[in-house]
Design a protein around this motif. Structure first.
Motif, PDB file in Angstrom:
ATOM      1  N   GLN A 390      -9.065  -9.916   7.206  1.00  0.00           N
ATOM      2  CA  GLN A 390      -8.459  -8.597   5.645  1.00  0.00           C
ATOM      3  C   GLN A 390      -7.421 -10.090   5.033  1.00  0.00           C
ATOM      4  OE1 GLN A 390      -9.153  -6.305   4.666  1.00  0.00           O
ATOM      5  NE2 GLN A 390     -10.082  -5.536   6.356  1.00  0.00           N
ATOM      6  N   ASN A 422     -11.280  -0.879  -2.533  1.00  0.00           N
ATOM      7  CA  ASN A 422     -11.109  -0.768  -1.032  1.00  0.00           C
ATOM      8  C   ASN A 422     -11.753  -1.945  -0.144  1.00  0.00           C
ATOM      9  OD1 ASN A 422     -13.514  -1.004   2.068  1.00  0.00           O
ATOM     10  ND2 ASN A 422     -13.221   1.387   0.986  1.00  0.00           N
ATOM     11  N   PRO A 423     -10.993  -2.585   0.824  1.00  0.00           N
ATOM     12  CA  PRO A 423     -11.128  -4.072   1.113  1.00  0.00           C
ATOM     13  C   PRO A 423     -12.007  -4.226   1.401  1.00  0.00           C
ATOM     14  CG  PRO A 423      -8.863  -2.369   2.438  1.00  0.00           C
ATOM     15  CD  PRO A 423      -9.803  -1.546   1.260  1.00  0.00           C
ATOM     16  N   GLN A 424     -13.372  -3.582   1.670  1.00  0.00           N
ATOM     17  CA  GLN A 424     -14.499  -4.442   2.008  1.00  0.00           C
ATOM     18  C   GLN A 424     -15.146  -4.453   0.819  1.00  0.00           C
ATOM     19  OE1 GLN A 424     -16.970  -1.983   4.466  1.00  0.00           O
ATOM     20  NE2 GLN A 424     -15.230  -1.855   5.909  1.00  0.00           N
ATOM     21  N   TRP A 477      -5.316   2.223   0.937  1.00  0.00           N
ATOM     22  CA  TRP A 477      -6.556   2.315   1.717  1.00  0.00           C
ATOM     23  C   TRP A 477      -6.082   1.364   3.054  1.00  0.00           C
ATOM     24  CZ3 TRP A 477     -11.005   4.154   1.973  1.00  0.00           C
ATOM     25  CH2 TRP A 477     -11.783   4.318   0.098  1.00  0.00           C
ATOM     26  N   GLY A 481     -10.510  -0.359   4.982  1.00  0.00           N
ATOM     27  CA  GLY A 481     -11.378   0.055   4.780  1.00  0.00           C
ATOM     28  C   GLY A 481     -11.852   1.581   5.066  1.00  0.00           C
ATOM     29  N   HIS A 482     -11.191   2.483   6.400  1.00  0.00           N
ATOM     30  CA  HIS A 482     -11.982   2.969   6.761  1.00  0.00           C
ATOM     31  C   HIS A 482     -11.169   4.565   6.546  1.00  0.00           C
ATOM     32  CE1 HIS A 482     -14.934   0.644   8.654  1.00  0.00           C
ATOM     33  NE2 HIS A 482     -14.149   0.720   9.813  1.00  0.00           N
TER      34      HIS A 482
END
Length: 780
Positions: A390, A422-424, A477, A481-482
């Motif tokens: 991340q 979202n981090p993704q 988040w 990202g989940h």
């Protein structure tokens, strides 16, 4: 006795790991590329030199040091995923499992160059190493062998490796074989030679690295390693400007202080040392080079625009510097594969003799830095769910431009409080007064052309926390990202009922975990949760907490254990007493430092608090200059604080009509950001006779930490400041924005929140007008 070098491990299984090819060999063993057959990923295995089964001291020390190293979670520390031992006859071979990386070490990079590094590049590496070392020190762990060979590179990102291995050399097993203690002769601190390593010892070694990077030479050389030890103990190093006259005198003094013989005479920390170097370089009239921005190597869009050989072609800064040979003394043997080419460069013959002698007498430490062993993996092409991934993902924007609105989201029916990317990078979450949390699949909604704004009203997923709650006003988040964390509330006859929940929004049948109302914090009525921030490490969630029915002047910050709502929480008390008539007397904004070591908050009396998570005692604090003193009836509508994603010591915090960039390590304001836009300067009517004075919030950093975006209470526009602009427009000591947009096709009401996409291309804004707008801010 069996030796690791005497066995061909290729193709053999070590538990679930299949060894594939030898990457490096040294005095402590070998490094192999291997396959994790269960997780289907490539990893690196370090096979340490075998010991006899009865050598319990070493085996116990190995297990202890490996556990400590595995517990270190930092973006600039190469993680240890696994460790163990296996028997072969009377011998035991211990091993460590780490990510497989392919960028080589800083030592390798220096050997390939014919001149010293540009100063900004060297400072970039030193800062990353300093952050890693200071983090380890906060965990009471010393490295004991800081040197370029233990600094692994992926593009411009640095990972410090081999924590704990140097200490193994102090066991009787290795002392009897190598006749030496831990540490490499060229970099070892005087007190460490005497057997008394301490945090300042790692700082001394880092100062040696700084000397080497900035001059092309080591401070002490000798044909005999013991001669080098004596020089560390007794001699003054040559002035760095003797080798590099272009260095400012102040930088030279900083380096020499770092090399002080007495630990107490050195800087207070590694970051303090590097920060002073940076300050002295900038005071000399030099700016930190924006091209040293750290970029995720797997970001295809960024790589397409990245100059080839970026590091080796940064020569403009070197135009006035004498080309100087780089000296390297990292005692290691590398395995050159047929596809490899032997690096060329000017070598120091005296140091080559030292290196050969040291291999015979002292032995090799920390050889994970083999030329082919060094870079983050992506398991099966998917996201490695780790803090390391991340924080390493730091793309642009590559070519910042005035924002162009490309997408308007109209799925909410009332004010939209929060928006979070979202981090993704694919999804965007938004929430507001209608109590709906909407998940938008931005990848499938962004139009191919920016000539016309597109409107979308249907999210890919809708989550309604609970029918008993009227609004969801905070979301964040998890780093992988989940999972989404949410705060919701409802006004009842008894007061305000507030709750925290987390939910895997993408699960087939998502079920939330509820945090407020458990046995740890049973009171829910009139509990106010004003802030929510998920730790970069993913293990903790921070919220602010106050209860107007009990003590409205008491402020608490609570650390919840992620995914474990019934586990004992940590309460970070702030003993500062608030005036009873203070407007909203509680913490108004929280964030985490980029390395996850600090929780940082700002309260309603302009006080910033910093809690060290490793030692959660009374916080450090400082008070912002109150710019509202001339407006006694003025009210603050909202506070904002945001930590730089690229610098773990830097934060941005709103202070009325300006944003303050503050360095928590240096404990000083670095600059003020504001605007002279007429709309931004307006005051709005507040309750009674009061007014909301001009104020900037929210605030959000670009992923690379170069830009800061914000909005003003009355402007309905977005303002962006370039923190690397060497000639910004200034007014009354305040830096004016570089980009302003939102006048056309923007929001019709107050902007409540901003979120920057992880790839740096887009900025999302939410508003009281019930919409979310996606702005393209990268023209690359």
């Amino acid at each position: 006795m069996l030796t690791a070098q005497g066995v061909d491990w290729q193709g053999k299984m070590l538990g679930r790991y299949r060894l594939k090819r030898l990457l490096g060999r040294g005095g402590m063993g070998e490094v192999w590329q291997a396959e994790d057959t269960e997780l289907d990923r490539q990893i690196a295995i370090k096979l340490l030199t075998p010991v006899l089964r009865h050598e319990k001291e070493y085996l116990d020390a190995f297990a202890a040091e490996a556990r400590l190293a595995a517990a270190l979670e930092h973006p600039h520390i190469l993680p240890v995923h696994d460790f163990g031992e296996f028997s072969s006859g009377d011998d035991v071979i211990t091993y460590l499992i780490s990510p497989l990386v392919d960028g080589g070490s800083l030592r390798d990079h220096l050997k390939k160059r014919k001149e010293i590094l540009p100063v900004t590049v060297a400072l970039n590496y030193l800062r990353q190493a300093a952050e890693a070392i200071d983090y380890a020190h906060s965990k009471h762990i010393l490295h004991r062998d800081i040197k370029p060979g233990n600094m692994l590179l992926q593009e411009n990102w640095l990972f410090l490796s081999d924590f704990g291995l140097a200490k193994l050399l102090t066991t009787h097993t290795y002392r009897s074989r190598t006749h030496a203690g831990a540490g490499t002769p060229g970099y070892i601190a005087p007190e460490q030679i005497r057997g008394r390593a301490e945090p300042a010892s790692d700082l001394y070694s880092l100062a040696v690295v700084a000397y080497q990077l900035l001059t092309g030479h080591l401070p002490f050389l000798d044909d005999d390693p013991f001669g080098v030890f004596l020089k560390h103990l007794n001699e003054t190093p040559p002035p760095p400007r003797q080798y590099n006259p272009s260095l400012p005198e102040a930088m030279e003094q900083t380096i020499l202080q770092g090399l002080a013989k007495l630990p107490a005479e050195r800087h207070s920390s590694c970051l303090a040392f590097v920060s002073e170097l940076e300050h002295n370089w900038q005071a000399h009239g030099q700016a930190l080079d924006p091209e040293t921005t750290l970029i995720a190597p797997w970001n295809k869009r960024v790589l397409a625009n990245l100059p080839t050989q970026q590091m080796d072609n940064t020569a403009s800064e070197q135009s006035s510097q004498t080309i100087t040979p780089i000296t390297v003394s990292d005692e290691v043997t590398y395995i050159q594969h047929p596809s490899s080419t032997t690096p060329t460069g000017i070598e120091n013959k005296k140091e080559e003799r030292q290196e050969a002698t040291t291999q015979k007498i002292v032995g090799r430490r920390g050889f994970l830095a083999g030329g082919a062993a060094a870079a983050l993996f992506l398991a099966g092409g998917g996201l490695a769910a780790s803090t390391l991934y991340q924080l390493a993902q730091k793309p642009g924007p590559k070519k910042m431009s005035t924002g162009v609105p490309v997408l308007k989201l109209t799925g909410h029916t009332e004010e939209v409080y929060n928006v979070r990317w979202n981090p993704q990078g694919r999804y965007l979450a938004s929430c507001g007064v209608d109590a709906n949390v909407l998940i938008w699949d931005i990848d499938n909604l962004i139009p191919s052309s920016t000539k016309q704004i597109r409107t979308a009203s249907q999210p890919s997923t809708l989550w309604k926390p609970d029918t008993k709650y009227e609004s969801s006003y905070l979301i964040d988040w998890s780093p992988d990202g989940h999972t989404l964390a949410m705060v919701s509330d409802k006004d009842t006859w008894g007061g305000t009922n507030t709750a925290i929940e987390t939910v895997d929004i993408f699960a087939p049948h998502p079920r939330p975990d509820w945090y407020l109302g458990n046995k740890m914090l049973p009171i829910t009525i009139n509990t106010i949760i004003q802030c929510l921030a998920w730790s970069p490490k993913g293990d903790l969630i921070a919220t602010s907490h106050t209860n107007s029915s009990i003590n409205p002047s008491e402020v608490k910050v609570i650390l919840w254990h992620a995914h474990q709502p019934t586990q004992q929480v940590t309460i970070l008390n702030d003993a500062t007493t608030r005036p009873q008539d203070a407007y909203y007397p509680y913490m108004r904004s929280l964030c985490w430092s980029a390395d996850g070591a600090w929780v940082i908050g700002v309260d309603t009396v302009f006080k910033v608090h910093l809690w060290n998570v490793a030692v959660p005692t009374q916080p450090q604090s400082f008070t912002l200059p109150n710019r509202l003193t001339a407006y006694p009836q003025a009210k603050i509508f909202r506070f904002s604080i945001a930590a730089s994603p690229a610098n773990s010591t830097r934060i941005a915090v709103s202070d009325g009509d300006v944003a303050v960039i503050y360095d928590i390590q240096q404990k000083k304001n670095l600059r003020l950001l504001g605007s002279d836009d007429p709309e931004a300067r307006q005051a709005l009517a507040g309750p009674g006779t009061s007014q909301y004075y001009s104020q900037v919030n929210p605030l959000v950093w670009s992923p690379d930490g170069r830009y800061l975006a914000g909005s003003y209470l009355s402007a309905k526009k977005i303002f962006i400041w370039d923190l690397q602009n060497s000639n910004p427009r200034m007014k009354d000591g305040v830096q004016m924005p570089d980009f302003v947009f939102g006048q056309k096709n923007g929001h019709s009401d107050l902007i409540m929140d901003l979120s920057w996409s992880p790839d740096g291309r887009y900025l999302a804004s939410s508003s009281f007008d019930s919409t979310v707008i996606i702005w393209q801010v990268d023209a690359a």
